[in-house]
Write an enzyme that holds these catalytic residues in place. Structure first.
Site, PDB file in Angstrom:
ATOM      1  N   TYR A   1      61.134  60.697  50.530  1.00  0.00           N
ATOM      2  CA  TYR A   1      61.265  62.147  50.321  1.00  0.00           C
ATOM      3  C   TYR A   1      60.119  62.923  50.961  1.00  0.00           C
ATOM      4  O   TYR A   1      60.184  64.142  51.086  1.00  0.00           O
ATOM      5  CB  TYR A   1      61.344  62.476  48.823  1.00  0.00           C
TER       6      TYR A   1
ATOM      7  N   LYS B   1      63.704  46.704  48.099  1.00  0.00           N
ATOM      8  CA  LYS B   1      64.686  46.159  49.047  1.00  0.00           C
ATOM      9  C   LYS B   1      63.899  45.333  50.061  1.00  0.00           C
ATOM     10  O   LYS B   1      63.949  45.556  51.279  1.00  0.00           O
ATOM     11  CB  LYS B   1      65.467  47.324  49.691  1.00  0.00           C
TER      12      LYS B   1
ATOM     13  N   ASP C   1      70.052  47.000  45.143  1.00  0.00           N
ATOM     14  CA  ASP C   1      71.519  46.938  45.041  1.00  0.00           C
ATOM     15  C   ASP C   1      71.927  46.082  43.846  1.00  0.00           C
ATOM     16  O   ASP C   1      72.822  46.430  43.076  1.00  0.00           O
ATOM     17  CB  ASP C   1      72.153  46.445  46.350  1.00  0.00           C
TER      18      ASP C   1
ATOM     19  N   ASP D   1      65.289  57.793  41.687  1.00  0.00           N
ATOM     20  CA  ASP D   1      66.168  58.965  41.591  1.00  0.00           C
ATOM     21  C   ASP D   1      67.596  58.496  41.322  1.00  0.00           C
ATOM     22  O   ASP D   1      68.283  58.978  40.412  1.00  0.00           O
ATOM     23  CB  ASP D   1      66.087  59.750  42.908  1.00  0.00           C
TER      24      ASP D   1
ATOM     25  N   ASP E   1      69.765  58.342  37.387  1.00  0.00           N
ATOM     26  CA  ASP E   1      71.071  58.984  37.148  1.00  0.00           C
ATOM     27  C   ASP E   1      72.060  57.952  36.612  1.00  0.00           C
ATOM     28  O   ASP E   1      72.834  58.211  35.694  1.00  0.00           O
ATOM     29  CB  ASP E   1      71.651  59.584  38.448  1.00  0.00           C
TER      30      ASP E   1
HETATM   31  C1  IPM Z   1      65.524  64.771  40.191  1.00  0.00           C
HETATM   32  C2  IPM Z   1      66.282  65.613  41.159  1.00  0.00           C
HETATM   33  C3  IPM Z   1      65.346  66.038  42.276  1.00  0.00           C
HETATM   34  C4  IPM Z   1      64.821  64.771  42.930  1.00  0.00           C
HETATM   35  C5  IPM Z   1      65.939  66.997  43.316  1.00  0.00           C
HETATM   36  C6  IPM Z   1      66.492  68.254  42.666  1.00  0.00           C
HETATM   37  C7  IPM Z   1      64.964  67.354  44.384  1.00  0.00           C
HETATM   38  O1  IPM Z   1      67.390  64.927  41.639  1.00  0.00           O
HETATM   39  O2  IPM Z   1      64.541  65.256  39.621  1.00  0.00           O
HETATM   40  O3  IPM Z   1      65.929  63.634  39.983  1.00  0.00           O
HETATM   41  O4  IPM Z   1      65.471  64.205  43.794  1.00  0.00           O
HETATM   42  O5  IPM Z   1      63.755  64.325  42.546  1.00  0.00           O
HETATM   43 MG    MG Z   2      67.786  63.118  40.638  1.00  0.00          MG
END
Ligand code: IPM
Ligand code: MG
Length: 358
Positions: A142, A188, A220, A244, A248
């Protein structure tokens, strides 16, 4: 009486709605404690761009640095998707984390017993899940240079240096010492040199924590294992992009991404925010789940302010609201006794939290 200065960054989409509920709950616990809060609002994201032309105005950094902690909602929305990258809300957030230096993002994924039926996975798979993703937050792909694009090519660079890996590894091992003493480091390394370096350095750092059991897993495979048998994990140590994605994924074990809080630490001032985004599609409808943000406020009390009792009260109040059957729409599919709005959920939790006992 002690007054804590909290920088509030509501942001875009559902951000303002969920922050308002967290503030309600914070004020409720303050009302039966020997401390108080003063809040200062600061702009970030699309709303900041609209008002100032910059998704992260300098004033927001100043207010944050001048506070005891930052409570953050969410940023972004389709409205700003076509701006040049550095003007986009997400760039503001990344720059903010970098400027503050919060390199360690702690994302606990806990499955509340009350919600085992809300997960898309079988109850016996998710019951009792209690894991912590420790995500490196201000390095990796990032942020790496070079990056760019032209008509026919786009490129980013995943880069980690030894000190960056060492400090996040230390965080993960320290956290593991307070939990069940297991760290699974995600990489990875079978493909990426940067991941092999990651693996080697994490293995070195592990020697300083002989009580902690370290394992390594390819990302993975980890994505698959999280769904197959999530209870095998305690602390998952990851780089920026892998964390990230996996956080999720981990959120769905709990039933909704609207439940997972996070703490971004490692610097003088920490940032406390839900892991979810600004959900522009449901903004303003009063249906967003405020629990992730309320739980983030609890993490703020615990980690930044050392107000453990108050944090425990909030956590207990969240559990109680769920066990009494209150559900926001995202959770209501299966077993709601009562479907409640964003602000009703906030008020219910605030009331329980203000009962002064847990
Ligand atoms: C998170 C979000 C952020 C990230 C985005 C909004 C930049 O997805 O905090 O997980 O990727 O860190
Ligand atoms: Mg995120």
């Amino acid at each position: 009486m002690k007054t804590y200065k909290i920088a509030l960054i509501k942001g875009d989409g559902i951000g303002p709605e969920i922050i308002d509920e967290a503030v309600k709950v914070l004020d409720a616990v303050a009302s039966c404690s020997d401390f108080d809060f003063s809040y200062e609002e600061a702009l970030m994201g699309g709303c900041a761009y609209d008002m100032t032309g910059d998704p992260l105005p300098q004033e927001t950094i100043n207010i944050s640095l001048n506070s005891d902690a930052v409570l953050f909602g969410a940023i972004g929305g389709t409205k700003w998707d076509n701006l040049p990258r550095e003007k986009r809300p997400e760039s503001g957030l990344l720059r903010f984390r970098k400027e503050l230096g919060v390199y360690a993002n702690l994302r606990p994924a806990v499955v509340y017993d009350e919600l085992v039926n809300a997960s898309s996975l079988k109850p016996e798979i998710v019951r009792g899940v209690d894991l912590m993703v420790v995500r490196e937050l201000i390095g990796g792909i990032y942020f790496g240079e070079p990056k760019g694009r032209d008509e026919n090519k786009g490129w980013n660079t995943m880069v980690y240096t030894r000190p960056e890996i060492e400090r996040i590894a230390h965080q993960a091992f320290k956290i593991a010492m307070t939990r069940s003493k297991r760290v699974c480091s995600i990489d990875k390394a079978n493909v990426l040199d940067v991941s092999q370096l990651w693996r080697d350095i994490v293995t070195e750092v592990a020697k300083e924590y002989p009580e902690v059991e370290l394992s390594h897993m390819y990302v993975d495979n980890a994505a698959m294992q999280l769904i197959r048998d999530p209870k095998q994990f305690d602390v998952m140590l990851t780089g920026n992009i892998f964390g990230d994605i996996l956080s999720d994924e981990a959120s769905m074990l709990s039933g909704s991404i609207g439940l997972l809080p996070s703490a971004s630490v490692g610097a003088k001032i920490g940032v406390y925010e839900p892991i979810h985004g600004s959900a522009p599609d449901i903004a303003g409808q009063g249906i967003a789940n405020p629990i992730a943000t309320i739980a983030s406020a609890s993490m703020m009390l615990r980690y930044a302010l050392g107000e453990i009792d108050a944090a425990d009260k909030i956590d207990a109040a969240i559990k109680r609201a769920l066990s009494e059957g209150y559900r926001t729409k995202d959770l209501a599919q299966f077993d709601a006794k009562e479907v409640c709005s964003t602000s009703e959920m906030g008020s219910i939790i605030a009331n329980y939290a203000a009962k002064c006992k847990h």
